[in-house]
Each structure stands twice: as C-alpha cells, then as structure tokens.
Design an enzyme around this catalytic site. Structure first.
Site, mmCIF file in Angstrom:
data_model
loop_
_atom_site.group_PDB
_atom_site.id
_atom_site.type_symbol
_atom_site.label_atom_id
_atom_site.label_comp_id
_atom_site.label_asym_id
_atom_site.label_seq_id
_atom_site.Cartn_x
_atom_site.Cartn_y
_atom_site.Cartn_z
ATOM 1 N N TYR A 137 0.849 -1.206 0.000
ATOM 2 C CA TYR A 137 0.000 0.000 0.000
ATOM 3 C C TYR A 137 0.881 1.250 0.000
ATOM 4 C CZ TYR A 137 -3.754 3.241 1.111
ATOM 5 O OH TYR A 137 -4.656 4.264 1.061
ATOM 6 N N PHE B 115 -7.593 19.249 -25.206
ATOM 7 C CA PHE B 115 -8.378 18.038 -25.493
ATOM 8 C C PHE B 115 -9.728 18.146 -24.777
ATOM 9 C CE2 PHE B 115 -9.568 13.555 -24.772
ATOM 10 C CZ PHE B 115 -9.762 13.238 -26.100
ATOM 11 N N ASP C 82 0.489 19.197 -21.154
ATOM 12 C CA ASP C 82 -0.351 18.009 -21.233
ATOM 13 C C ASP C 82 0.475 17.065 -22.100
ATOM 14 O OD1 ASP C 82 -2.042 16.000 -22.001
ATOM 15 O OD2 ASP C 82 -3.775 17.277 -22.323
ATOM 16 N N ALA D 25 0.581 13.740 -22.910
ATOM 17 C CA ALA D 25 0.134 12.393 -23.283
ATOM 18 C C ALA D 25 0.994 11.756 -24.388
ATOM 19 C CB ALA D 25 -1.329 12.445 -23.712
ATOM 20 N N LYS E 271 -1.176 6.561 -23.425
ATOM 21 C CA LYS E 271 -0.705 6.802 -24.794
ATOM 22 C C LYS E 271 0.788 6.454 -24.834
ATOM 23 C CE LYS E 271 -4.616 9.399 -24.625
ATOM 24 N NZ LYS E 271 -5.468 9.528 -23.438
ATOM 25 N N HIS F 132 -21.604 12.801 -27.502
ATOM 26 C CA HIS F 132 -21.207 11.821 -28.525
ATOM 27 C C HIS F 132 -20.966 10.432 -27.946
ATOM 28 C CE1 HIS F 132 -17.544 13.346 -26.811
ATOM 29 N NE2 HIS F 132 -16.837 12.394 -27.374
HETATM 30 N N1 PM9 Z 1 -7.421 11.109 -25.051
HETATM 31 C C1 PM9 Z 1 -8.221 9.970 -26.981
HETATM 32 O O1 PM9 Z 1 -8.860 9.028 -27.482
HETATM 33 C C2 PM9 Z 1 -8.965 9.152 -24.714
HETATM 34 C C3 PM9 Z 1 -10.231 9.600 -24.208
HETATM 35 S S1 PM9 Z 1 -11.562 10.055 -25.222
HETATM 36 C C4 PM9 Z 1 -12.044 8.645 -26.123
HETATM 37 O O2 PM9 Z 1 -7.579 10.770 -27.665
HETATM 38 C C5 PM9 Z 1 -4.960 14.420 -24.092
HETATM 39 C C6 PM9 Z 1 -4.153 15.175 -25.081
HETATM 40 C C7 PM9 Z 1 -5.681 13.298 -24.451
HETATM 41 C C8 PM9 Z 1 -6.455 12.598 -23.470
HETATM 42 C C9 PM9 Z 1 -7.213 11.470 -23.800
HETATM 43 C C10 PM9 Z 1 -6.414 13.085 -22.129
HETATM 44 C C11 PM9 Z 1 -7.163 12.390 -21.041
HETATM 45 C C12 PM9 Z 1 -5.694 14.202 -21.835
HETATM 46 N N2 PM9 Z 1 -4.990 14.840 -22.809
HETATM 47 O O3 PM9 Z 1 -8.127 9.419 -21.133
HETATM 48 O O4 PM9 Z 1 -8.039 10.479 -18.907
HETATM 49 O O5 PM9 Z 1 -5.634 12.888 -25.719
HETATM 50 O O6 PM9 Z 1 -6.163 9.059 -19.621
HETATM 51 O O7 PM9 Z 1 -6.502 11.231 -20.679
HETATM 52 C C13 PM9 Z 1 -8.183 10.124 -25.531
HETATM 53 P P1 PM9 Z 1 -7.271 9.972 -20.056
#
Ligand code: PM9
Length: 460
Positions: free
Chosen positions: A72, A125, A216, A218, A259, A451
């Site tokens: 933990y 995003f 951000d 990702a 990602k 959507h």
């Molecule tokens: N992006 C994408 O498919 C997944 C969710 S919507 C189907 O592109 C950025 C630049 C992203 C993103 C998610 C997030 C959120 C933040 N910034 O999905 O919460 O492209 O891990 O991240 C999606 P999480």
C-alpha cells in the site's frame, strides 16, 4: 515511404479478431443508434477508436506485471517509476494517478485560483477542457491558423500563435489568466507536433507576464520524434535529449500514460522543482486518487509504466510507429482522399467537410463516414467534429466545429501494415460513392459529452 524499415519487434502472443458479415454489421450499428461507442468490441474487426490504453505491452513490461510490488505504501514499483520519470522527464517530483483526467482533477483546482480565469492552450483536449471548466476556469485555444487548413503543409501545426497568445494576455489582463498548458502533441488538431522554438517562445512570453507553463504530455515522445525529424538543429540530438529540453521549459505536467506510456491504464502529475505545489498535490491526491505512492494504480501497473516510459523513447520504435501512420496517410492521399497533412503522431484525420460537402455540419458528415466505414469493413473510427462539440449553452443551437474529422487512431504495436491496407481499401471504396452518404439526426441526445452515449438515425 513504402520501403520503410520493418517493425523493431516480433509477435509473441496473438489475440484473434473476427470480421462479422456485412448484414450483421449493418444490423449491429443500427441497433446501437449509429453510435460506434456503443458497439461491442467483439463486433469490431479493426478498432481505431483510440490509441488510449489500447497499445500492446512488451515481454519486458509483462515481466514487470509479475514483479509489481503491491505494498500500500512505499512500493518498490513506485520507486522504479519515480526513477524512470526523473531520468526521462527530468522533473524531481511526481505522483501517479489512475489516468490523465485523474491528474487534471487533482492539479487544476490548485492552479485555477478564481472562477472565470483563463487557461491558455494550443488546443485543449475535450476531457481536459471539461476539467478546466468544472474547476471554474475557461479553456482558450490559441493554435496557429494553419491547424485548420488541412491541405496546407506545415511541420508544426500544433504550435501556439505567439502573437495571439500575447494579445490575449494583454487584452484580458494577466491577473485573469491561470496558466499556460502546452498539449504535446496537439491531439484535437490531428496529433500535430509543437516545435521547440514555439515552446521556447511560449515560455518567454509566459515569463514576461509571470505566468506558469505546464504540459499536457500524453504524446510527448511522438512530439520529440517530430522535432528531431523536422526542426533544424535537432537532427543529431537523441530523443531523450530532446524530451529533457522540451520539459525544461515547463514547471510541471499532467500525463495520460495510456498513450506514450504504452500501458493499458495509468497517468501522473510531475513537477519540476516547486516543492510547495508538490506538497499540495500530495495531500490532494490522497482523497481523490489514493496514497501518493500508488495514486490509483496497482503496483504492477506502475512497474509496467516504469518500463513503458523507457521503451517509448527508443528511436527505432518511434520510426516504426510514425512510419505506420504515414503509410496509411499516404495511401489515402494517393487516392485523393482529403486528410490533415502532414499526418500527425497517433492517427490519420480524414477531412470529412471535404469528403462529404453535401452533408451540413448539424448532420455530422464525419459521423456519416465513420458509420459507413464500420459497415464496409468492420473498422471503428471516431468522429472529432460537430457531433462531439455539442450545443451552445446559451442558444441551444448546434455549434459548428471548424473541422469535421474522422479520426483513424492507431494503437501502439497492435496492427500490421496489412491491417492499414484493409482500412485504406475500405475508405477508398466509400470515397468512390461518397455522394450517396447521408447525414444523421438525434433520436436521443444527452446534455453532457453527448457523442459518447447519443443515439442517431439517418436523415432521409
Ligand atoms: N485522449 C483519446 O482518445 C482518450 C479519451 S476520449 C475517447 O484521444 C490528451 C491530449 C488526451 C487525453 C485522452 C487526455 C485524457 C488528456 N490529454 O483518457 O483520462 O488525448 O487518460 O486522458 C483520448 P485519459
């Protein structure tokens, strides 16, 4: 283009996929109200809905799953991940979170000090925008105009318009701005990269006005690869060197590790050196995500991520990854299909305003192509356009998105180029009869993020 190097890995385990018959596909998509989010994945042949959490882990990552320390507090896997973050990102402090939006949920309230304050981004995003707004902030997009011109070649369509950025701060007053958020790569514009020069320019303006810069992050490794490929002065630098320089211009980051972490679940907040902010993050993460040495992740998840972060910066991998997107993009371009050019890092974005000019935005042209692609070949893409954008909260009218994209999002290390050929062949068939496609209308429309759960019917 067609002679690109082969994938720098071989396949050790396979997961069967099945193409159900055309009649079944037509029935299934009608049954779910023509919303691909509601399809069962077993009814999908090639799934290009997202690159988020859909990548294939390596044998080294799977070995890490077995070796995860599930304590933990003080888990060994946390410290392994911390070491990867420090080595690769170059920031001192970090906390894991269950995914990207978990990180935003913890960090943003600490940065948005007052209701109505602006968060200045290249292009936020949609879930990030939602989190900014939930915390009372206002999400502002200041990406360059070229991002909206799909046919116009520009190496860094994710760049901030620096003049717009400075003008916005002057007009609204720096006291009304919270922070600057650089999204790398810029997902909503087509996985488009931000150049180092632009990042430096943002940092300079932010410093001038006393604003903080966050990322951000990702798709940080894909961004670094584009810098190496396309920006003068970086061709001889290594990907890790470029990443360290990129992040040196920020104070911290949120990351969806689903990602470029190449894991199925995970995220983080990392902070360069601001100990006070880190202390606040640490105390906020406990009630929201979990104790700071796990933050919503199992030990095994942290172990896999510690390894994924090291694998994603390998140049061979990135060359093959981006090469596959370029391959699909080139096949579509060769057939005359309009796409966002040049292709970005994680997806090919088909320009459906040009694909179906006869379908008005309020009948969702990209959704029409998306549904047709599923019927044609069992391929699931996703609409990034007016269907996603929603309605004006004041007038109730459908908002018109500047771009109507069908995003063909490629999971990491999952599909072969032969799968890309199936996608391209199917889309080329649809292109030939594009005038016959019809738009959609709602039979059920939820108020928020419509959507995901809406139901539609074809317009007669
Ligand atoms: N992006 C994408 O498919 C997944 C969710 S919507 C189907 O592109 C950025 C630049 C992203 C993103 C998610 C997030 C959120 C933040 N910034 O999905 O919460 O492209 O891990 O991240 C999606 P999480």
């Amino acid at each position: 283009m067609y002679n690109r190097k082969a994938e720098p890995y071989k396949i050790k385990m396979v997961e069967p996929i099945k193409l159900i018959s055309r009649e079944e596909r037509e029935r299934k998509i009608a049954e779910v109200g023509y919303n691909q989010f509601a399809l069962r994945s077993e009814d999908v042949f090639i799934d290009l809905l997202t690159d988020s959490g859909t990548g294939a882990m390596s044998d080294w990552q799977w070995a890490g799953i077995m070796q995860g320390d599930e304590a933990y507090a003080g888990s060994r896997s946390f410290y392994n991940l911390e070491k990867s973050v420090q080595d690769i990102i170059g920031y001192t402090y970090f906390v894991p979170t269950h995914q990207g939006r978990g990180a935003e949920n913890v960090l943003f309230p600490l940065l948005i000090k007052q209701k109505g304050h602006y968060v200045l981004g290249n292009m936020h995003f949609d879930t990030t925008k939602a989190h900014i707004e939930l915390k009372g902030g206002r999400a502002i997009n200041l990406v360059i105009e070229e991002a909206y011109e799909t046919e116009k070649e520009h190496p860094f369509k994710g760049n901030f318009d620096l003049e717009k950025l400075e003008a916005f701060i002057k007009e609204k007053g720096v006291e009304n701005c919270s922070f600057v958020l650089i999204t790398v790569t810029c997902n909503s514009a087509g996985g488009q990269p931000v150049s180092m020069e632009n990042i430096k320019g943002v940092k300079k303006i932010a410093d001038q006005y006393g604003l903080r810069v966050f990322f951000d992050a990702a798709r940080f490794a894909e961004n670094a690869y584009f810098i190496k490929q396309r920006e003068a002065g970086y061709e001889n630098k290594t990907i890790p060197e470029i990443i360290l320089e990129m992040f040196s211009y920020g104070e911290g980051l949120t990351m969806s590790a689903k990602k470029d972490g190449i894991v199925n679940m995970g995220g983080m907040i990392a902070i360069k050196e601001d100990e006070e902010l880190y202390t606040q993050v640490r105390s906020m993460v406990v009630p929201i995500e979990g104790f700071p040495t796990y933050g919503g992740l199992a030990g095994r998840d942290m172990e896999a991520l510690a390894r994924g972060l090291r694998e994603v910066v390998e140049e061979d991998y990135l060359e093959s990854r981006i090469g596959q997107i370029e391959y699909l993009g080139q096949r579509l371009t060769d057939a005359g299909i309009p796409i966002q050019r040049p292709v970005g890092g994680h997806a090919v974005f088909v320009d459906c305003k040009k694909f179906c000019p006869h379908i008005p935005y309020h009948q969702f042209p990209a959704q029409a192509v998306c549904v047709e692609l599923y019927k044609e070949a069992g391929v699931r893409g996703v609409e990034i356009g007016s269907f996603l954008l929603g309605r004006d909260p004041e007038t109730g009218e459908h908002l018109e998105s500047p771009m109507e994209f069908l995003r063909l999002t490629i999971p990491r290390r999952v599909y072969t180029d032969r799968h890309m050929d199936v996608v391209a062949d199917a889309l080329i068939e649809i292109w030939k009869r594009r005038e016959t496609l019809k738009g959609f209308d709602f039979t059920y429309e939820p108020e928020v993020l419509r959507h995901f759960t809406a139901k539609l019917k074809p317009v007669e």
